[in-house]
Design a protein around this motif. Structure first.
Motif, PDB file in Angstrom:
ATOM      1  N   ARG A  28       0.828  -1.215   0.000  1.00  0.00           N
ATOM      2  CA  ARG A  28       0.000   0.000   0.000  1.00  0.00           C
ATOM      3  C   ARG A  28       0.860   1.262   0.000  1.00  0.00           C
ATOM      4  O   ARG A  28       0.509   2.265  -0.620  1.00  0.00           O
ATOM      5  CB  ARG A  28      -0.926   0.010   1.220  1.00  0.00           C
ATOM      6  N   MET A  29       1.974   1.215   0.700  1.00  0.00           N
ATOM      7  CA  MET A  29       2.863   2.391   0.726  1.00  0.00           C
ATOM      8  C   MET A  29       3.415   2.666  -0.661  1.00  0.00           C
ATOM      9  O   MET A  29       3.529   3.828  -1.069  1.00  0.00           O
ATOM     10  CB  MET A  29       4.017   2.183   1.720  1.00  0.00           C
ATOM     11  N   ALA A  30       3.711   1.599  -1.408  1.00  0.00           N
ATOM     12  CA  ALA A  30       4.212   1.800  -2.773  1.00  0.00           C
ATOM     13  C   ALA A  30       3.133   2.455  -3.627  1.00  0.00           C
ATOM     14  O   ALA A  30       3.387   3.406  -4.362  1.00  0.00           O
ATOM     15  CB  ALA A  30       4.647   0.466  -3.365  1.00  0.00           C
ATOM     16  N   GLY A  31       1.892   1.977  -3.506  1.00  0.00           N
ATOM     17  CA  GLY A  31       0.786   2.545  -4.277  1.00  0.00           C
ATOM     18  C   GLY A  31       0.474   3.979  -3.875  1.00  0.00           C
ATOM     19  O   GLY A  31      -0.054   4.754  -4.663  1.00  0.00           O
ATOM     20  N   ALA A  32       0.796   4.321  -2.638  1.00  0.00           N
ATOM     21  CA  ALA A  32       0.442   5.647  -2.117  1.00  0.00           C
ATOM     22  C   ALA A  32       1.390   6.745  -2.619  1.00  0.00           C
ATOM     23  O   ALA A  32       1.121   7.926  -2.402  1.00  0.00           O
ATOM     24  CB  ALA A  32       0.419   5.628  -0.593  1.00  0.00           C
ATOM     25  N   GLY A  73     -14.521   7.617   8.544  1.00  0.00           N
ATOM     26  CA  GLY A  73     -15.007   7.096   7.270  1.00  0.00           C
ATOM     27  C   GLY A  73     -14.687   8.003   6.103  1.00  0.00           C
ATOM     28  O   GLY A  73     -13.712   8.756   6.105  1.00  0.00           O
ATOM     29  N   ASP A  74     -15.549   7.938   5.086  1.00  0.00           N
ATOM     30  CA  ASP A  74     -15.258   8.586   3.804  1.00  0.00           C
ATOM     31  C   ASP A  74     -15.299  10.113   3.848  1.00  0.00           C
ATOM     32  O   ASP A  74     -14.869  10.757   2.893  1.00  0.00           O
ATOM     33  CB  ASP A  74     -16.268   8.121   2.732  1.00  0.00           C
ATOM     34  N   VAL A  75     -15.828  10.702   4.902  1.00  0.00           N
ATOM     35  CA  VAL A  75     -15.802  12.177   4.976  1.00  0.00           C
ATOM     36  C   VAL A  75     -14.371  12.669   5.205  1.00  0.00           C
ATOM     37  O   VAL A  75     -14.044  13.804   4.906  1.00  0.00           O
ATOM     38  CB  VAL A  75     -16.747  12.701   6.085  1.00  0.00           C
ATOM     39  N   ALA A  76     -13.535  11.786   5.717  1.00  0.00           N
ATOM     40  CA  ALA A  76     -12.132  12.137   5.973  1.00  0.00           C
ATOM     41  C   ALA A  76     -11.297  11.847   4.739  1.00  0.00           C
ATOM     42  O   ALA A  76     -11.623  10.952   3.956  1.00  0.00           O
ATOM     43  CB  ALA A  76     -11.596  11.331   7.149  1.00  0.00           C
ATOM     44  N   SER A  77     -10.211  12.572   4.568  1.00  0.00           N
ATOM     45  CA  SER A  77      -9.266  12.219   3.515  1.00  0.00           C
ATOM     46  C   SER A  77      -8.608  10.898   3.895  1.00  0.00           C
ATOM     47  O   SER A  77      -8.101  10.732   5.001  1.00  0.00           O
ATOM     48  CB  SER A  77      -8.192  13.284   3.346  1.00  0.00           C
ATOM     49  N   ARG A  78      -8.620   9.968   2.958  1.00  0.00           N
ATOM     50  CA  ARG A  78      -7.998   8.665   3.203  1.00  0.00           C
ATOM     51  C   ARG A  78      -6.585   8.595   2.643  1.00  0.00           C
ATOM     52  O   ARG A  78      -6.006   7.510   2.519  1.00  0.00           O
ATOM     53  CB  ARG A  78      -8.884   7.556   2.613  1.00  0.00           C
ATOM     54  N   GLU A  79      -6.012   9.739   2.310  1.00  0.00           N
ATOM     55  CA  GLU A  79      -4.637   9.720   1.810  1.00  0.00           C
ATOM     56  C   GLU A  79      -3.663   8.963   2.723  1.00  0.00           C
ATOM     57  O   GLU A  79      -2.789   8.271   2.222  1.00  0.00           O
ATOM     58  CB  GLU A  79      -4.124  11.150   1.606  1.00  0.00           C
ATOM     59  N   PRO A  80      -3.786   9.062   4.059  1.00  0.00           N
ATOM     60  CA  PRO A  80      -2.819   8.328   4.889  1.00  0.00           C
ATOM     61  C   PRO A  80      -2.808   6.816   4.606  1.00  0.00           C
ATOM     62  O   PRO A  80      -1.776   6.185   4.787  1.00  0.00           O
ATOM     63  CB  PRO A  80      -3.295   8.607   6.320  1.00  0.00           C
ATOM     64  N   VAL A  81      -3.925   6.259   4.175  1.00  0.00           N
ATOM     65  CA  VAL A  81      -3.946   4.808   3.958  1.00  0.00           C
ATOM     66  C   VAL A  81      -4.018   4.410   2.486  1.00  0.00           C
ATOM     67  O   VAL A  81      -3.853   3.230   2.170  1.00  0.00           O
ATOM     68  CB  VAL A  81      -5.087   4.120   4.744  1.00  0.00           C
ATOM     69  N   THR A  82      -4.265   5.357   1.578  1.00  0.00           N
ATOM     70  CA  THR A  82      -4.340   4.978   0.164  1.00  0.00           C
ATOM     71  C   THR A  82      -3.515   5.867  -0.753  1.00  0.00           C
ATOM     72  O   THR A  82      -3.290   5.501  -1.909  1.00  0.00           O
ATOM     73  CB  THR A  82      -5.788   5.032  -0.372  1.00  0.00           C
ATOM     74  N   GLY A  83      -3.106   7.042  -0.294  1.00  0.00           N
ATOM     75  CA  GLY A  83      -2.438   7.977  -1.201  1.00  0.00           C
ATOM     76  C   GLY A  83      -3.388   8.428  -2.291  1.00  0.00           C
ATOM     77  O   GLY A  83      -4.584   8.621  -2.040  1.00  0.00           O
ATOM     78  N   PRO A  84      -2.894   8.566  -3.534  1.00  0.00           N
ATOM     79  CA  PRO A  84      -3.714   9.152  -4.603  1.00  0.00           C
ATOM     80  C   PRO A  84      -4.533   8.137  -5.397  1.00  0.00           C
ATOM     81  O   PRO A  84      -5.105   8.489  -6.422  1.00  0.00           O
ATOM     82  CB  PRO A  84      -2.657   9.788  -5.518  1.00  0.00           C
ATOM     83  N   VAL A  85      -4.580   6.893  -4.931  1.00  0.00           N
ATOM     84  CA  VAL A  85      -5.361   5.862  -5.628  1.00  0.00           C
ATOM     85  C   VAL A  85      -6.526   5.450  -4.749  1.00  0.00           C
ATOM     86  O   VAL A  85      -6.522   5.697  -3.549  1.00  0.00           O
ATOM     87  CB  VAL A  85      -4.502   4.631  -5.977  1.00  0.00           C
ATOM     88  N   THR A  86      -7.525   4.820  -5.353  1.00  0.00           N
ATOM     89  CA  THR A  86      -8.704   4.481  -4.557  1.00  0.00           C
ATOM     90  C   THR A  86      -8.378   3.452  -3.476  1.00  0.00           C
ATOM     91  O   THR A  86      -7.526   2.579  -3.668  1.00  0.00           O
ATOM     92  CB  THR A  86      -9.835   3.949  -5.460  1.00  0.00           C
ATOM     93  N   GLY A  87      -9.070   3.572  -2.358  1.00  0.00           N
ATOM     94  CA  GLY A  87      -8.962   2.540  -1.334  1.00  0.00           C
ATOM     95  C   GLY A  87      -9.843   1.360  -1.666  1.00  0.00           C
ATOM     96  O   GLY A  87      -9.764   0.314  -1.020  1.00  0.00           O
TER      97      GLY A  87
END
Lengths: 113, 548
Positions: free
Chosen positions: B73-77, B342-356
Motif C-alpha cells: 500500500r505504501m508503494a501505491g500511495a 469514514g469517507d468524509v475524511a481524507s484517506r490519503e494516509p492509507v491509500t495515497g492518490p489511488v482508490t482505497g
C-alpha cells in the motif's frame, strides 16, 4: 425507481416508511403512499424490509422503462430479493444462504484465471 | 428555529449512521459515554455500504504479513501514505470487526471456516444498527443535520437539523464533542446507495474552520448497466467492452481506469460482454449478490449471452480519496471538539492518490470510527458542556432566511445569465440550474478523466456562480425537506469547488488525478493539496511528512 406498492398485499406495517433511506414513502390513515418517487435511489432495500412482498423497484433510475410494465409483469417478481437474500422465513433455506464470502475468490479468479 | 424543536444533551454526537457512524456509536458507548447518532435517512439502510458488499482490509497479526501488506500500500500511495495509520487501521479492524458476530449471521465457507471480513451490505448494516441500539446509542433516523454548533471557547459543541418524520420539525443536540461520519460526495450520480452522500459533512467541517486534503483525487467512475445504479464491481471483472462500431475497447493499463470507455461513450453506446464469466460464477452469483441478478432479470437481459449497454457512474470522493484533513492520531481535525470517521475524511494516509476500493475504505471507516469515538469521548469528559452555555450555528450556506429580495434577485439574475442567458428565475429554478452545472462538471467522465488548466478554470467560474446563487437563495418553502434540499445543493456545490480548485493546484498528474497539460507524473517532493474556505476557496501545497 420505485414502481409500485401492491395495495392488496400491503399490511400497513409502515416499515417502508421507516426504513427507506430516502424518505420516499408517507404514512397515511390507511396504507402508506409512494409520496416522493423522484427521491428514490433504486437501492431495492425497501423490498428487503417488506415482509408482505408488496413493493417493486425497477432497476432503471428513471421511470421510462418501468412505466411499460403491467401488474402481470411485476407480480411474479414480488418478494424475490427478500427470498434470494434469505431473510425472514427464508433464513433456514440453504439455497438462499448468504455466500457473500465468495466475492474475493471470484475477484481472484478474474485476476489470475 | 421554531418552537417545534426537540433538544437533546449528550457526550458524543455522531452525524451520519452508515458503516463509520455505527462503529463510532458502538465504540463511544464502549468508552462509557452517551452517544447520539443523527442520520439523514435510516440507520441500517443509509450509506453506500448498505447496498454493497464491503470486504475489509484484514491481515492477521503476523509481523511478516502486516509488513508486506503495508509495503504494498505504501508503494501505491506514492509518497502520500502513512505507514503508522495503515498499521493502526489494520490492527483495529482485525481486533474489532469480529465483534459484529453478535448480530451478523455468518455462513461458513466451503472449508467450514468463517471469513470475518466479508460482509454483505444489507445484513451488515442491519446488524450494526441492532448492535448500536443494544449498546445503548440513541438513533435519530430521518434527521439530517444542517449546521454544527459552536461554543464561544472555539469548540464544536453540537449540531442542529430538521426532522423529516415524527412530531418535531427540527432537532438540536448539545454535545461534548462531535464526530462527522457523513460519507463522501457523489454529486447525485445514481451511484448505488449514494443519493444521501452530498458532502454535507465537508461543508459543515469547513464552515467550522477545518481544512480538507486530497480533493483532486475525486475522478473515479464505476461501470453500471445503462440507466441503472448497479455499480457492483465483481461481475464486471470478467467484462469486455465494445464501442459503437463493435471494436473491442483496450483493457485499462491500471485497474479501475475506465478512461478509454469514457472516450468511447462520447461516440455512442458502449456494450458490455460478460460471456467470459465462468459457469460456476454464474451459478453462484445469486447467493453472492442477489441485487445483481435481480437487476438483469428485471431489465430482461441475460448478461452472459447478450451484450448490454453500460454507463459510467461518478463516485466523487466515495471511491475517490479526498476529505477532511485528519490532523493527528486521534482522527481529530483542525477544530477542537470535531472528529471525522469514514469517507468524509481524507484517506490519503492509507491509500495515497489511488482508490482505497471497498476493502481499505471499509477498514478505514471502522477503525477511524473507533479511534474518533474514543478521542471524542475523552474530549467530552475533559470539557463537559455547561447546560447554560450559548451555542451558535457555525455556517448557513443554502440556509439563508434573509428576505432581501433586491440583493438575492441580483445574484440570481447574474447566475441565470451565466448559464443560459435567461431571465430572472425563482429560486426553485435556480436550484435546478445548479443541479445541471454539477452534473455537467462533476459527472462527465471525460471532463474528470482528462483535466487541464482551461477546463478547470471554466468549471471553477461556473461553480462559483452556482455558489453565489445558492448562497443567498431562499428556499421556496421553509419546510424541513426544502431546507435540507437547499443545504445539500450548497454542500455539493462547495465540494465541487474544492475538487476543482485542488485539481487546478496539482499541476502534475498523480494517481487518479490526470492532467493532460502536464508531461510529468508525480513530483519530486510528494505533497498534499490542502483546501478550504466556503465563500472564498483557497488551496495550498504542503510537502508530505511536514506538520501544519
Amino acid at each position: 425507481m420505485i414502481t409500485s406498492l401492491d395495495t392488496e398485499r400491503c399490511t400497513a406495517c409502515n416499515q417502508c416508511v421507516a426504513t427507506c433511506p430516502r424518505d420516499v414513502f408517507e404514512k397515511t390513515e390507511h396504507i402508506p403512499t409512494i409520496a416522493r418517487p423522484q427521491d428514490c435511489q433504486t437501492c431495492f432495500l425497501c423490498e428487503l424490509y417488506c415482509t408482505a412482498d408488496a413493493l417493486f423497484v425497477h432497476p432503471e433510475a428513471e421511470p421510462a422503462m418501468a412505466a411499460r410494465l403491467t401488474p402481470s409483469d411485476i407480480t411474479p417478481l414480488l418478494g424475490e430479493y427478500r427470498r434470494e437474500s434469505g431473510w425472514d422465513e427464508w433464513s433456514e433455506n440453504p439455497r438462499y444462504a448468504n455466500q457473500h464470502w465468495r466475492m474475493e475468490d471470484v475477484f481472484r479468479l478474474a485476476r489470475d484465471g | 428555529m421554531t418552537d417545534r424543536v426537540r433538544t437533546y444533551d449528550t457526550d458524543v454526537l455522531i452525524i451520519g449512521g452508515g458503516l463509520a457512524g455505527c462503529w463510532t456509536a458502538i465504540s463511544a458507548r464502549r468508552a462509557g459515554v452517551r452517544a447520539i447518532v443523527a442520520e439523514k435517512g435510516y440507520c441500517g439502510t443509509s450509506g453506500v455500504a448498505a447496498s454493497a458488499g464491503p470486504g475489509h482490509w484484514f491481515v492477521p497479526p503476523e509481523a511478516r504479513l502486516r509488513e508486506e501488506a503495508i509495503a504494498r500500500r505504501m508503494a501505491g500511495a506514492q509518497g502520500l501514505g502513512d505507514a503508522r495509520w495503515m498499521e493502526r487501521i489494520i490492527d483495529r479492524t482485525y481486533r474489532t470487526l469480529p465483534d459484529i458476530g453478535t448480530h451478523y449471521h455468518y455462513t461458513p465457507d466451503d472449508s467450514g471456516a468463517v471469513r470475518r471480513h466479508a460482509l454483505r451490505g444489507p445484513e451488515y448494516l442491519r446488524a450494526l444498527r441492532e448492535k448500536a441500539l443494544a449498546a445503548g446509542a440513541v438513533l435519530l433516523d430521518h434527521s439530517p443535520a444542517l449546521q454544527l454548533l459552536g461554543h464561544r471557547d472555539g469548540r464544536v459543541s453540537g449540531a442542529q437539523g430538521v426532522s423529516r418524520q415524527g412530531d418535531g420539525d427540527e432537532w438540536l443536540v448539545r454535545a461534548g464533542a462531535v464526530v462527522l461520519a457523513t460519507g463522501g460526495c457523489a454529486f447525485r450520480s445514481h451511484l448505488l446507495g449514494g443519493s444521501n452522500n452530498t458532502g454535507d459533512g465537508l461543508l459543515m467541517a469547513v464552515e467550522a474552520g477545518a481544512a480538507l486534503s486530497g480533493m483532486e483525487f475525486s475522478s473515479f467512475f464505476t461501470v453500471a448497466p445503462a440507466n441503472t445504479p448497479l455499480s457492483r464491481a465483481m461481475i464486471f471483472s470478467f467484462a469486455r467492452y465494445y464501442d459503437t462500431q463493435g471494436r473491442e475497447i483496450a483493457k485499462p493499463a491500471a485497474p479501475n481506469d475506465h478512461s478509454a470507455i469514457a472516450v468511447a461513450l462520447q461516440g455512442g453506446p458502449v456494450l458490455c460482454d460478460l460471456s467470459a464469466t465462468p459457469e460456476i460464477v454464474r451459478r453462484q452469483l445469486p447467493q453472492i449478490s442477489p441485487n445483481v441478478t435481480l437487476t438483469f432479470r428485471r431489465l430482461g437481459i441475460d448478461p452472459f449471452t447478450q451484450r448490454f449497454p453500460i454507463s459510467l457512474l461518478g463516485e466523487g470522493t466515495i471511491r475517490g480519496v479526498g476529505g477532511v484533513r485528519v490532523t493527528g492520531e486521534d482522527a481529530g481535525t483542525d477544530v477542537p471538539g470535531l472528529y471525522v470517521a469514514g469517507d468524509v475524511a481524507s484517506r490519503e494516509p492509507v491509500t495515497g492518490p489511488v482508490t482505497g476500493g471497498g476493502a481499505v475504505n471499509a477498514a478505514w471507516a471502522l477503525a477511524s470510527g473507533c479511534i474518533a469515538a474514543e478521542a471524542a469521548a475523552r474530549s467530552a469528559l475533559e470539557n463537559p458542556l455547561d447546560q447554560r452555555s450559548i451555542l451558535e450555528p457555525l455556517g448557513d450556506a443554502g440556509l439563508s432566511t434573509r428576505r432581501d429580495r433586491t440583493n438575492s434577485s441580483t445574484t440570481r439574475s447574474a447566475f441565470a445569465n451565466t448559464l443560459s442567458k435567461g431571465p430572472t428565475r425563482p429560486d426553485a429554478s435556480a436550484s435546478s440550474e445548479v443541479e445541471i452545472v454539477l452534473r455537467e462538471e462533476m459527472l462527465s467522465p471525460t471532463r474528470q478523466y482528462f483535466r487541464n488548466a482551461d477546463t478547470l478554470a471554466a468549471a471553477s467560474a461556473r461553480l462559483s456562480a452556482a455558489w453565489g446563487a445558492l448562497r443567498d437563495a431562499t428556499p421556496p418553502s421553509a419546510g424541513p425537506r426544502e431546507r435540507q434540499r437547499f443545504r445539500e445543493l450548497a454542500a455539493m456545490t462547495a465540494t465541487a469547488r474544492w475538487c476543482t480548485a485542488s485539481a487546478a493546484a496539482r499541476t502534475e498528474s498523480l494517481g487518479m488525478h490526470r492532467r493532460t497539460d502536464s508531461s510529468t507524473n508525480g513530483s519530486d517532493v510528494p505533497a498534499y493539496v490542502i483546501s478550504g474556505g466556503a465563500d472564498t476557496v483557497w488551496t495550498r501545497r504542503q510537502a508530505a511528512g511536514t506538520v501544519s
